[in-house]
Design a protein around this motif. Structure first.
Motif, PDB file in Angstrom:
ATOM      1  N   LEU A 156      13.662 -11.082 -31.006  1.00 23.92           N
ATOM      2  CA  LEU A 156      12.466 -10.448 -30.444  1.00 23.92           C
ATOM      3  C   LEU A 156      12.947  -9.202 -29.697  1.00 23.92           C
ATOM      4  CD1 LEU A 156       9.381 -10.723 -30.093  1.00 23.92           C
ATOM      5  CD2 LEU A 156       9.863 -11.756 -27.865  1.00 23.92           C
ATOM      6  N   VAL A 157      12.690  -8.052 -30.287  1.00 22.18           N
ATOM      7  CA  VAL A 157      13.303  -6.800 -29.843  1.00 22.18           C
ATOM      8  C   VAL A 157      12.335  -5.978 -29.004  1.00 22.18           C
ATOM      9  CG1 VAL A 157      14.358  -4.653 -30.670  1.00 22.18           C
ATOM     10  CG2 VAL A 157      14.751  -6.792 -31.905  1.00 22.18           C
ATOM     11  N   VAL A 158      12.835  -5.420 -27.893  1.00 18.74           N
ATOM     12  CA  VAL A 158      12.063  -4.453 -27.114  1.00 18.74           C
ATOM     13  C   VAL A 158      12.090  -3.146 -27.899  1.00 18.74           C
ATOM     14  CG1 VAL A 158      11.906  -3.161 -24.960  1.00 18.74           C
ATOM     15  CG2 VAL A 158      12.580  -5.581 -24.920  1.00 18.74           C
ATOM     16  N   ASP A 159      10.955  -2.806 -28.505  1.00 22.49           N
ATOM     17  CA  ASP A 159      10.852  -1.605 -29.337  1.00 22.49           C
ATOM     18  C   ASP A 159      10.652  -0.358 -28.485  1.00 22.49           C
ATOM     19  OD1 ASP A 159      10.706  -0.341 -31.927  1.00 22.49           O
ATOM     20  OD2 ASP A 159       8.561  -0.123 -31.567  1.00 22.49           O
ATOM     21  N   SER A 160       9.775  -0.452 -27.501  1.00 18.86           N
ATOM     22  CA  SER A 160       9.550   0.663 -26.574  1.00 18.86           C
ATOM     23  C   SER A 160       8.934   0.119 -25.302  1.00 18.86           C
ATOM     24  CB  SER A 160       8.642   1.731 -27.198  1.00 18.86           C
ATOM     25  OG  SER A 160       7.350   1.208 -27.421  1.00 18.86           O
ATOM     26  N   ASP A 161       9.043   0.886 -24.235  1.00 20.55           N
ATOM     27  CA  ASP A 161       8.423   0.481 -22.973  1.00 20.55           C
ATOM     28  C   ASP A 161       8.086   1.715 -22.158  1.00 20.55           C
ATOM     29  OD1 ASP A 161      10.762   0.455 -20.555  1.00 20.55           O
ATOM     30  OD2 ASP A 161      11.495   0.437 -22.614  1.00 20.55           O
ATOM     31  N   SER A 162       7.193   1.526 -21.202  1.00 21.99           N
ATOM     32  CA  SER A 162       6.803   2.618 -20.320  1.00 21.99           C
ATOM     33  C   SER A 162       6.303   2.025 -19.004  1.00 21.99           C
ATOM     34  CB  SER A 162       5.703   3.478 -20.961  1.00 21.99           C
ATOM     35  OG  SER A 162       4.542   2.705 -21.162  1.00 21.99           O
ATOM     36  N   PHE A 163       6.165   2.886 -18.009  1.00 24.25           N
ATOM     37  CA  PHE A 163       5.596   2.440 -16.735  1.00 24.25           C
ATOM     38  C   PHE A 163       4.953   3.633 -16.051  1.00 24.25           C
ATOM     39  CE2 PHE A 163       9.815   3.875 -15.612  1.00 24.25           C
ATOM     40  CZ  PHE A 163       9.660   4.501 -14.392  1.00 24.25           C
ATOM     41  N   ASP A 164       4.036   3.315 -15.144  1.00 24.01           N
ATOM     42  CA  ASP A 164       3.472   4.343 -14.262  1.00 24.01           C
ATOM     43  C   ASP A 164       3.597   3.796 -12.843  1.00 24.01           C
ATOM     44  OD1 ASP A 164       1.335   2.556 -13.863  1.00 24.01           O
ATOM     45  OD2 ASP A 164       0.043   3.590 -15.290  1.00 24.01           O
ATOM     46  N   GLY A 165       2.853   4.295 -11.935  1.00 25.11           N
ATOM     47  CA  GLY A 165       3.001   3.892 -10.543  1.00 25.11           C
ATOM     48  C   GLY A 165       2.713   2.444 -10.241  1.00 25.11           C
TER      49      GLY A 165
ATOM     50  N   THR B 223       0.832  -1.190   0.000  1.00 29.28           N
ATOM     51  CA  THR B 223       0.000   0.000   0.000  1.00 29.28           C
ATOM     52  C   THR B 223       0.872   1.248   0.000  1.00 29.28           C
ATOM     53  OG1 THR B 223      -1.716  -1.170   1.214  1.00 29.28           O
ATOM     54  CG2 THR B 223      -1.821   1.234   1.237  1.00 29.28           C
ATOM     55  N   GLY B 224       0.640   2.113  -0.971  1.00 26.57           N
ATOM     56  CA  GLY B 224       1.384   3.361  -1.076  1.00 26.57           C
ATOM     57  C   GLY B 224       2.699   3.265  -1.829  1.00 26.57           C
ATOM     58  N   ASP B 225       3.165   2.040  -2.124  1.00 21.97           N
ATOM     59  CA  ASP B 225       4.420   1.869  -2.856  1.00 21.97           C
ATOM     60  C   ASP B 225       4.150   2.018  -4.349  1.00 21.97           C
ATOM     61  OD1 ASP B 225       7.117   1.461  -3.125  1.00 21.97           O
ATOM     62  OD2 ASP B 225       7.068  -0.692  -2.681  1.00 21.97           O
ATOM     63  N   THR B 226       5.120   2.525  -5.090  1.00 21.45           N
ATOM     64  CA  THR B 226       4.955   2.725  -6.533  1.00 21.45           C
ATOM     65  C   THR B 226       6.204   2.292  -7.288  1.00 21.45           C
ATOM     66  OG1 THR B 226       5.768   5.000  -6.414  1.00 21.45           O
ATOM     67  CG2 THR B 226       3.384   4.702  -6.256  1.00 21.45           C
ATOM     68  N   ILE B 227       6.033   2.017  -8.560  1.00 23.03           N
ATOM     69  CA  ILE B 227       7.145   1.652  -9.431  1.00 23.03           C
ATOM     70  C   ILE B 227       7.921   2.922  -9.792  1.00 23.03           C
ATOM     71  CG2 ILE B 227       7.780   0.721 -11.690  1.00 23.03           C
ATOM     72  CD1 ILE B 227       5.180  -0.961 -11.542  1.00 23.03           C
ATOM     73  N   VAL B 228       9.255   2.869  -9.607  1.00 30.73           N
ATOM     74  CA  VAL B 228      10.101   4.009  -9.977  1.00 30.73           C
ATOM     75  C   VAL B 228      11.020   3.688 -11.155  1.00 30.73           C
ATOM     76  CG1 VAL B 228       9.999   5.107  -7.711  1.00 30.73           C
ATOM     77  CG2 VAL B 228      11.843   3.485  -8.205  1.00 30.73           C
ATOM     78  N   SER B 229      11.170   2.395 -11.480  1.00 29.49           N
ATOM     79  CA  SER B 229      11.895   2.025 -12.695  1.00 29.49           C
ATOM     80  C   SER B 229      11.406   0.669 -13.170  1.00 29.49           C
ATOM     81  CB  SER B 229      13.407   2.004 -12.480  1.00 29.49           C
ATOM     82  OG  SER B 229      13.786   0.912 -11.679  1.00 29.49           O
ATOM     83  N   SER B 230      11.540   0.447 -14.470  1.00 26.84           N
ATOM     84  CA  SER B 230      11.108  -0.794 -15.089  1.00 26.84           C
ATOM     85  C   SER B 230      12.056  -1.114 -16.231  1.00 26.84           C
ATOM     86  CB  SER B 230       9.677  -0.635 -15.626  1.00 26.84           C
ATOM     87  OG  SER B 230       9.299  -1.740 -16.413  1.00 26.84           O
ATOM     88  N   ASP B 231      12.489  -2.369 -16.307  1.00 25.86           N
ATOM     89  CA  ASP B 231      13.400  -2.799 -17.370  1.00 25.86           C
ATOM     90  C   ASP B 231      12.855  -4.082 -17.984  1.00 25.86           C
ATOM     91  OD1 ASP B 231      16.043  -2.799 -18.776  1.00 25.86           O
ATOM     92  OD2 ASP B 231      16.198  -4.718 -17.714  1.00 25.86           O
ATOM     93  N   TRP B 232      12.818  -4.130 -19.309  1.00 25.27           N
ATOM     94  CA  TRP B 232      12.355  -5.305 -20.036  1.00 25.27           C
ATOM     95  C   TRP B 232      13.533  -5.955 -20.750  1.00 25.27           C
ATOM     96  CZ3 TRP B 232       7.421  -7.163 -19.847  1.00 25.27           C
ATOM     97  CH2 TRP B 232       6.449  -6.322 -19.315  1.00 25.27           C
TER      98      TRP B 232
ATOM     99  N   SER C 170       1.941  -0.134 -13.087  1.00 32.04           N
ATOM    100  CA  SER C 170       2.020  -1.073 -14.206  1.00 32.04           C
ATOM    101  C   SER C 170       3.198  -0.750 -15.119  1.00 32.04           C
ATOM    102  CB  SER C 170       0.717  -1.079 -15.007  1.00 32.04           C
ATOM    103  OG  SER C 170       0.501   0.188 -15.582  1.00 32.04           O
ATOM    104  N   ALA C 171       3.586  -1.760 -15.899  1.00 39.46           N
ATOM    105  CA  ALA C 171       4.676  -1.620 -16.860  1.00 39.46           C
ATOM    106  C   ALA C 171       4.200  -2.210 -18.189  1.00 39.46           C
ATOM    107  CB  ALA C 171       5.921  -2.347 -16.369  1.00 39.46           C
ATOM    108  N   THR C 172       4.568  -1.547 -19.282  1.00 36.71           N
ATOM    109  CA  THR C 172       4.108  -1.938 -20.606  1.00 36.71           C
ATOM    110  C   THR C 172       5.300  -2.023 -21.556  1.00 36.71           C
ATOM    111  OG1 THR C 172       2.064  -0.713 -20.197  1.00 36.71           O
ATOM    112  CG2 THR C 172       2.534  -1.292 -22.469  1.00 36.71           C
ATOM    113  N   VAL C 173       5.233  -2.975 -22.481  1.00 40.20           N
ATOM    114  CA  VAL C 173       6.300  -3.135 -23.465  1.00 40.20           C
ATOM    115  C   VAL C 173       5.694  -3.344 -24.846  1.00 40.20           C
ATOM    116  CG1 VAL C 173       6.519  -5.646 -23.192  1.00 40.20           C
ATOM    117  CG2 VAL C 173       8.495  -4.308 -23.943  1.00 40.20           C
ATOM    118  N   VAL C 174       6.384  -2.836 -25.865  1.00 39.31           N
ATOM    119  CA  VAL C 174       6.058  -3.110 -27.265  1.00 39.31           C
ATOM    120  C   VAL C 174       7.233  -3.879 -27.838  1.00 39.31           C
ATOM    121  CG1 VAL C 174       5.609  -2.120 -29.539  1.00 39.31           C
ATOM    122  CG2 VAL C 174       4.639  -1.032 -27.490  1.00 39.31           C
TER     123      VAL C 174
END
Length: 75
Positions: free
Chosen positions: A25-34, A8-17, A36-40
């Protein structure tokens, strides 16, 4: 989505794919918020299955990995 794992109250501050076959199979782009993390991804060979790992670090200093398997199919 990492919501169920985060304290509770903790958030993602970095994400690596990372792909098990980074030149195929190439990591084209990625993003994250507090919470979740997303990859293309691009590439891959039809019929092959690859592992893709997501490593996050949280505001509280926790580090965790999740790995998913992706099978490439014809569109």
């Amino acid at each position: 989505n990492w919501t169920a794992w985060l304290a509770t109250g903790d958030t993602i501050v970095s994400s690596d794919w990372a792909s098990s076959a980074p030149t195929t199979l190439v990591v084209d782009s990625d993003s994250f918020d507090g919470t979740s993390a997303t990859v293309v991804l691009t590439g891959g060979e039809i019929g092959e299955t690859y592992e893709v790992r997501n490593r996050i670090t949280t505001d509280a200093g926790w580090i965790d990995d999740r790995t998913i398997k992706i099978k490439i199919r014809e569109k």
